[in-house]
Design a protein around this motif. Structure first.
Motif: not given
Length: 183
Positions: A152-171, A130-135
């Motif tokens: 425009p292209d700013t994250v307004v709402d988070e439906i489901e959190p995402g996670y990284t492991l050592f910088g690699r996107v898990l979800r 939330v609040g970050s630029h969409f990536d």
């Protein structure tokens, strides 16, 4: 020797006999060398077979060690989750025993924080949303909202959190992003 042989012929015969003897000696030397070479070949063949057996044994040991390492690689992580599970079970038992809902909520909140701490200590981090630029590398846009409150292209709402492991996107984080209103 026949008597009619001349001394020259006799001398030539002896010379031929000496040459044959020399050649037989060389032949005996060649046979001896051949035997040595065959023995050396047999020894090298045995060494090669032992080396191949050693290599096969090494490969088997390496595969077993790799399997063992893979199987038990997350042992420490699992061990760190046991206290979280224990506290979760205590919370569920309190709920079953009729504890105060506010105390249960407090217990669940504490277990959540404990779990987050274990995950973070194992290098799993939540993706800022939330609040970050969409990536698109770390966010998954599932909806677009027309608004003037956000760029425009700013994250307004988070439906489901995402996670990284050592910088690699898990979800990736599942988000809604802002879009300028249509006119």
């Amino acid at each position: 020797m026949p008597e009619d042989m001349t001394s020259i012929e006799t001398e030539q015969a002896f010379q031929v006999i000496e040459e044959v003897d020399d050649e037989l000696g060389e032949f005996d030397d060649d046979l001896s060398r051949l035997s040595e070479v065959e023995a050396e070949r047999d020894q090298l063949r045995e060494q090669l077979m032992r080396s191949l057996a050693d290599l096969q044994n090494f490969r088997k040991r390496a595969a077993q060690e790799q399997e063992s390492s893979r199987r038990y690689s997350n042992e420490e992580f699992m061990r760190s989750l046991i206290p979280v599970l224990d506290n979760f079970e205590r919370t569920v038992a309190s709920l079953s025993a009729g504890a105060d809902p506010a105390a249960i909520l407090q217990g669940i909140t504490m277990v959540k924080k404990q779990l987050q701490s274990v995950l973070e200590s194992n290098s799993m981090t939540r993706i800022p949303a939330v609040g970050s630029h969409f990536d698109p590398e770390i966010h998954d846009a599932i909806a677009v909202i027309e608004t003037t409150e956000f760029e425009p292209d700013t994250v307004v709402d988070e439906i489901e959190p995402g996670y990284t492991l050592f910088g690699r996107v898990l979800r990736p984080a599942r988000v809604r992003i802002a879009r300028a209103p249509s006119e």
